[in-house]
Design a protein around this motif. Structure first.
Motif, PDB file in Angstrom:
ATOM      1  N   THR A  87      -3.163  -0.690  23.571  1.00  0.00           N
ATOM      2  CA  THR A  87      -3.826  -1.897  23.077  1.00  0.00           C
ATOM      3  C   THR A  87      -5.101  -1.599  22.296  1.00  0.00           C
ATOM      4  OG1 THR A  87      -4.431  -2.067  25.372  1.00  0.00           O
ATOM      5  CG2 THR A  87      -3.080  -3.851  24.460  1.00  0.00           C
ATOM      6  N   VAL A  88      -5.805  -0.536  22.674  1.00  0.00           N
ATOM      7  CA  VAL A  88      -7.059  -0.304  21.971  1.00  0.00           C
ATOM      8  C   VAL A  88      -6.964   0.808  20.936  1.00  0.00           C
ATOM      9  CG1 VAL A  88      -8.626  -1.247  23.679  1.00  0.00           C
ATOM     10  CG2 VAL A  88      -7.812   1.098  23.914  1.00  0.00           C
ATOM     11  N   ASP A  89      -5.752   1.332  20.739  1.00  0.00           N
ATOM     12  CA  ASP A  89      -5.571   2.406  19.761  1.00  0.00           C
ATOM     13  C   ASP A  89      -5.392   1.800  18.367  1.00  0.00           C
ATOM     14  OD1 ASP A  89      -4.905   4.549  18.250  1.00  0.00           O
ATOM     15  OD2 ASP A  89      -3.095   5.084  19.348  1.00  0.00           O
ATOM     16  N   TRP A  90      -6.508   1.337  17.801  1.00  0.00           N
ATOM     17  CA  TRP A  90      -6.413   0.653  16.507  1.00  0.00           C
ATOM     18  C   TRP A  90      -5.949   1.599  15.418  1.00  0.00           C
ATOM     19  CZ3 TRP A  90      -6.974  -4.413  17.063  1.00  0.00           C
ATOM     20  CH2 TRP A  90      -7.691  -4.887  18.164  1.00  0.00           C
ATOM     21  N   GLY A  91      -6.426   2.830  15.468  1.00  0.00           N
ATOM     22  CA  GLY A  91      -6.034   3.797  14.437  1.00  0.00           C
ATOM     23  C   GLY A  91      -4.534   4.018  14.470  1.00  0.00           C
ATOM     24  N   GLY A  92      -3.995   4.169  15.684  1.00  0.00           N
ATOM     25  CA  GLY A  92      -2.555   4.372  15.825  1.00  0.00           C
ATOM     26  C   GLY A  92      -1.769   3.172  15.313  1.00  0.00           C
ATOM     27  N   GLN A  93      -2.231   1.980  15.671  1.00  0.00           N
ATOM     28  CA  GLN A  93      -1.540   0.770  15.204  1.00  0.00           C
ATOM     29  C   GLN A  93      -1.568   0.658  13.686  1.00  0.00           C
ATOM     30  OE1 GLN A  93      -2.748  -2.840  17.104  1.00  0.00           O
ATOM     31  NE2 GLN A  93      -2.810  -1.917  19.130  1.00  0.00           N
ATOM     32  N   ALA A  94      -2.729   1.002  13.117  1.00  0.00           N
ATOM     33  CA  ALA A  94      -2.839   0.920  11.658  1.00  0.00           C
ATOM     34  C   ALA A  94      -1.920   1.935  10.998  1.00  0.00           C
ATOM     35  CB  ALA A  94      -4.284   1.152  11.217  1.00  0.00           C
ATOM     36  N   ALA A  95      -1.897   3.163  11.553  1.00  0.00           N
ATOM     37  CA  ALA A  95      -1.036   4.192  10.980  1.00  0.00           C
ATOM     38  C   ALA A  95       0.424   3.762  11.099  1.00  0.00           C
ATOM     39  CB  ALA A  95      -1.258   5.520  11.691  1.00  0.00           C
ATOM     40  N   ALA A  96       0.798   3.217  12.261  1.00  0.00           N
ATOM     41  CA  ALA A  96       2.175   2.760  12.450  1.00  0.00           C
ATOM     42  C   ALA A  96       2.518   1.648  11.455  1.00  0.00           C
ATOM     43  CB  ALA A  96       2.375   2.256  13.881  1.00  0.00           C
ATOM     44  N   SER A  97       1.569   0.730  11.242  1.00  0.00           N
ATOM     45  CA  SER A  97       1.811  -0.358  10.293  1.00  0.00           C
ATOM     46  C   SER A  97       2.048   0.179   8.887  1.00  0.00           C
ATOM     47  CB  SER A  97       0.624  -1.313  10.255  1.00  0.00           C
ATOM     48  OG  SER A  97       0.455  -1.903  11.513  1.00  0.00           O
ATOM     49  N   LEU A  98       1.242   1.180   8.501  1.00  0.00           N
ATOM     50  CA  LEU A  98       1.429   1.756   7.169  1.00  0.00           C
ATOM     51  C   LEU A  98       2.788   2.438   7.063  1.00  0.00           C
ATOM     52  CD1 LEU A  98      -1.864   3.403   5.876  1.00  0.00           C
ATOM     53  CD2 LEU A  98      -0.913   1.155   5.420  1.00  0.00           C
ATOM     54  N   ILE A  99       3.123   3.228   8.092  1.00  0.00           N
ATOM     55  CA  ILE A  99       4.403   3.935   8.058  1.00  0.00           C
ATOM     56  C   ILE A  99       5.553   2.931   7.978  1.00  0.00           C
ATOM     57  CG2 ILE A  99       5.975   5.366   9.424  1.00  0.00           C
ATOM     58  CD1 ILE A  99       3.514   6.813  10.519  1.00  0.00           C
ATOM     59  N   GLY A 100       5.466   1.872   8.784  1.00  0.00           N
ATOM     60  CA  GLY A 100       6.541   0.882   8.804  1.00  0.00           C
ATOM     61  C   GLY A 100       6.659   0.110   7.505  1.00  0.00           C
ATOM     62  N   SER A 101       5.574   0.042   6.736  1.00  0.00           N
ATOM     63  CA  SER A 101       5.610  -0.721   5.486  1.00  0.00           C
ATOM     64  C   SER A 101       5.961   0.144   4.288  1.00  0.00           C
ATOM     65  CB  SER A 101       4.253  -1.374   5.225  1.00  0.00           C
ATOM     66  OG  SER A 101       3.879  -2.151   6.322  1.00  0.00           O
ATOM     67  N   LEU A 102       5.962   1.480   4.476  1.00  0.00           N
ATOM     68  CA  LEU A 102       6.158   2.354   3.307  1.00  0.00           C
ATOM     69  C   LEU A 102       7.450   2.061   2.532  1.00  0.00           C
ATOM     70  CD1 LEU A 102       4.829   5.921   4.175  1.00  0.00           C
ATOM     71  CD2 LEU A 102       3.938   4.256   2.546  1.00  0.00           C
ATOM     72  N   PRO A 103       8.603   1.944   3.203  1.00  0.00           N
ATOM     73  CA  PRO A 103       9.825   1.734   2.415  1.00  0.00           C
ATOM     74  C   PRO A 103       9.786   0.453   1.593  1.00  0.00           C
ATOM     75  CG  PRO A 103      10.367   2.335   4.659  1.00  0.00           C
ATOM     76  CD  PRO A 103       8.899   2.088   4.633  1.00  0.00           C
ATOM     77  N   THR A 104       9.309  -0.642   2.193  1.00  0.00           N
ATOM     78  CA  THR A 104       9.295  -1.890   1.435  1.00  0.00           C
ATOM     79  C   THR A 104       8.191  -1.862   0.377  1.00  0.00           C
ATOM     80  OG1 THR A 104       7.966  -2.915   3.167  1.00  0.00           O
ATOM     81  CG2 THR A 104      10.329  -3.307   3.231  1.00  0.00           C
ATOM     82  N   LEU A 105       7.084  -1.176   0.662  1.00  0.00           N
ATOM     83  CA  LEU A 105       6.044  -1.030  -0.358  1.00  0.00           C
ATOM     84  C   LEU A 105       6.577  -0.230  -1.540  1.00  0.00           C
ATOM     85  CD1 LEU A 105       2.753  -0.334   1.616  1.00  0.00           C
ATOM     86  CD2 LEU A 105       3.234  -2.249   0.095  1.00  0.00           C
ATOM     87  N   PHE A 106       7.356   0.798  -1.233  1.00  0.00           N
ATOM     88  CA  PHE A 106       7.956   1.615  -2.281  1.00  0.00           C
ATOM     89  C   PHE A 106       8.812   0.735  -3.199  1.00  0.00           C
ATOM     90  CE2 PHE A 106      11.558   4.061  -3.848  1.00  0.00           C
ATOM     91  CZ  PHE A 106      10.927   5.128  -4.457  1.00  0.00           C
TER      92      PHE A 106
END
Lengths: 315, 294
Positions: free
Chosen positions: A276-295
């Motif tokens: 819950t408090v791992d904001w960096g991890g959540q942000a990194a996961a969000s970026l990774i999860g968005s990469l294909p659609t961002l591409f």
């Protein structure tokens, strides 16, 4: 609007000049006006772009926050908050969420690909068949059938949630990616049929007639002549379907349970529950999860936006 | 092409897609209707046909009327805020200038993100101590307004709505921009020559011409709003105290948390009926628009 000059008893030199050459006066007054209009327009534009820029900056705050947080160490986040530019671009968040013993996003990314690619291809394939059947043939009830299929675009998934959940349990596909593939294939048929029917309708019939005269049959016309023409429409649908299916959460959330069949969006949400408090991890996961659609968004935006308007305006 | 064809050709193309569509979309939809008359709990095959009992119960369920109230607020906001913002952005950014293209792309960006990710990002924005919303409020001296946006019962629904609207605005903008390309430039010029100012041109020429797009935007937004579940689930799970519990969330919690599948089905049927009303209104409006512009 041009203001008319008040009539002057003594014609000014300007007017006399104007009487000699009416166009000269007109041209001059127009130029004079257009200077004013020019500046007013300049000011208007400056204000407009100023306002747009402010809205844009507000709009981009969430994106900025996600990017800078993803590259910060835990220590830096807890010391300074999320909004400063990272001091050193750290990749530890990405490593942690991808690590099979921690976030395990690699597995979920793979699952999402295994789901999204076949489901996109199948829904587009079936939509192309239906679109061809409806776009190039006239038969009794064709209009009604088209409405019946396209109506599916508007169905809220909630109405099918429980029966599909039950059905997948009954046929033993619950908790497999197959369940989600099938659902997305079926729910993608309406939009794919719509786009393909509209596409086939504008393909000139002369092409078909000519091939018929040359002795081609209906199926070879479809395969050899029509399909190669559909590439732009297929590109539109591919971008749309990939994006929707990749981003979907509800269906895999309902239809899968174990980690081996978990998709990326369900995986990311699980991660936020665990850390819950791992904001960096959540942000990194969000970026990774968005990469294909961002591409897709960056490189095929034209098709993506076209698909959105096609689906919306004609639907 | 008015010539009719032997049915075998269209049938051979349509059979497979129709079969899949019917089995996995239409049949489940009809099945939901059936389950809404039963007391099925979600496992086993043991259930009773209980007639309209679910519907009788649901209309006296306080959680349901709460969900309806929240859905009404959500729908009301959804039809106005992203519509007006999307229209304003489309008007401001129409045309092919390079800067417009860049701005448009950036406004579109949220469309390609998953509601799950949007929800996660907005949870940090609203974070009570370190979230940018409260940091901003404190910076401009309005610190007393800072609150735990998602935990405060008075703000939770609205806070989630803002995150949802962040994505919907771009979508509406796409549709309005497509509509604007069909507004003839000479018409707008003519209005200006006749002395109309920008506001008058907008109200008397452009907005009436945009009517078909507006109808599409309103219908799509309403349908999207009714079915939106993911972003609410990610951000608040319908809380606090069910204050952000909409019909879509209610349907999920009753069915898959409390295992009252029959009861949940009746909620789904009500949600579906609301969608049907919107679709009906939409088709009536588009029919009217066709009469106007044909």
């Amino acid at each position: 609007m041009t203001k008319r000059e008040p009539p002057t008893p003594n014609p000014s030199p300007k007017m006399r000049e104007g009487l000699q050459d009416p166009n000269a006066d007109f041209a001059k007054s127009k130029r004079g006006e257009s200077d004013k209009v020019h500046w007013a327009r300049r000011l208007g534009e400056a204000l407009r772009y100023g306002a747009l820029t402010i809205v844009l900056i507000l709009f981009m705050v969430p994106v900025y926050g996600a990017i800078v947080t993803a590259f910060k160490t835990q220590a830096e986040v807890s010391a300074g908050g999320y909004w400063t530019i990272p001091r050193s671009f750290a990749s530890e968040n990405f490593a942690r969420v991808m690590d099979p013993d921690a976030g395990n996003l690699g597995l979920y990314l793979g699952n999402s690909l295994l789901l999204t690619i076949p489901a996109s291809l199948l829904s587009i394939g079936l939509g192309t068949l239906a679109g061809y059947g409806l776009g190039k043939y006239r038969f009794r009830g064709d209009g009604l059938l088209f409405i019946f299929i396209v109506a599916g675009m508007f169905l809220p998934p909630q109405i099918a949630l429980i029966p599909v959940f039950r059905l997948m349990n009954d046929i033993g596909l619950y908790d497999t990616l197959w369940a989600v593939i099938i659902v997305h294939t079926a729910f993608g048929i309406p939009i794919c049929t719509l786009v393909m029917r509209n596409f086939f309708q504008v393909v000139p019939n002369a092409l078909r007639e000519a091939a018929l005269i040359d002795g081609a049959n209906e199926y070879s016309i479809f395969l050899r002549i029509m399909l190669p023409l559909t590439l732009p429409a297929l590109a539109v649908l591919a971008t749309l379907q990939f994006t929707w299916i990749w981003n979907d959460f509800l269906w895999p959330f309902i239809l899968t349970q174990k980690a081996e069949s978990r998709t990326i969006m369900v995986g990311i949400l699980n991660l936020t529950g665990q850390y819950t408090v791992d904001w960096g991890g959540q942000a990194a996961a969000s970026l990774i999860g968005s990469l294909p659609t961002l591409f897709i968004f960056i490189f095929f935006q034209r098709y993506f936006i076209k698909g959105l308007t096609l689906g919306a305006v004609k639907g | 092409m008015l010539r009719r064809h032997p049915w075998i050709f269209p049938a051979s193309f349509l059979l497979l897609p129709l079969l899949v569509y019917f089995t996995f979309v239409i049949l489940p939809t009809l099945n939901s209707l059936f389950y809404s008359f039963t007391d099925w709990v979600g496992y086993g095959t043991d259930y009773q046909f209980i007639g309209l009992a679910n519907f009788e119960k649901i209309f006296s369920d306080r959680l349901f009327s709460n969900a309806i109230r929240n859905t009404a607020i959500w729908l009301g906001l959804a039809m106005t805020v992203p519509t007006l913002l999307g229209l304003a952005l489309a008007l401001g950014l129409q045309g092919k200038r390079a800067i417009n293209t860049v701005y448009k792309s950036l406004f579109y960006l949220p469309i390609c993100l998953s509601p799950v990710i949007i929800g996660i990002i907005w949870v940090w924005l609203y974070s009570p101590k370190l979230g940018i919303v409260n940091i901003f409020l404190r910076t401009i001296g309005l610190g007393h307004l800072a609150t735990a946006w998602l935990a405060n019962p008075n703000t939770a629904l609205f806070a989630v709505f803002v995150a949802w609207a962040w994505q919907q605005t771009g979508l509406n903008m796409v549709i309005f921009l497509a509509g604007l390309t069909s507004v003839p430039a000479p018409l707008v010029e003519a209005a200006k020559v006749d002395g109309a100012n920008t506001w008058q041109t907008l109200r008397k020429v452009i907005i009436p011409m945009l009517r078909p797009s507006t109808v599409v935007v309103l219908a799509l937004t309403a349908i999207n709003a009714l079915k939106s579940f993911e972003i609410i689930w990610v951000m608040t799970r319908g809380g606090p105290f069910n204050k952000s519990d909409t019909l879509a969330v209610f349907m999920y919690s009753e069915s898959f948390r409390k295992f009252k599948m029959g009861y949940g089905s009746s909620a789904a049927v009500i949600l579906f009926a609301m969608t049907l009303i919107i679709i009906f209104l939409y088709f009536r409006q588009t029919a009217r628009a066709d009469e106007l512009y044909d």
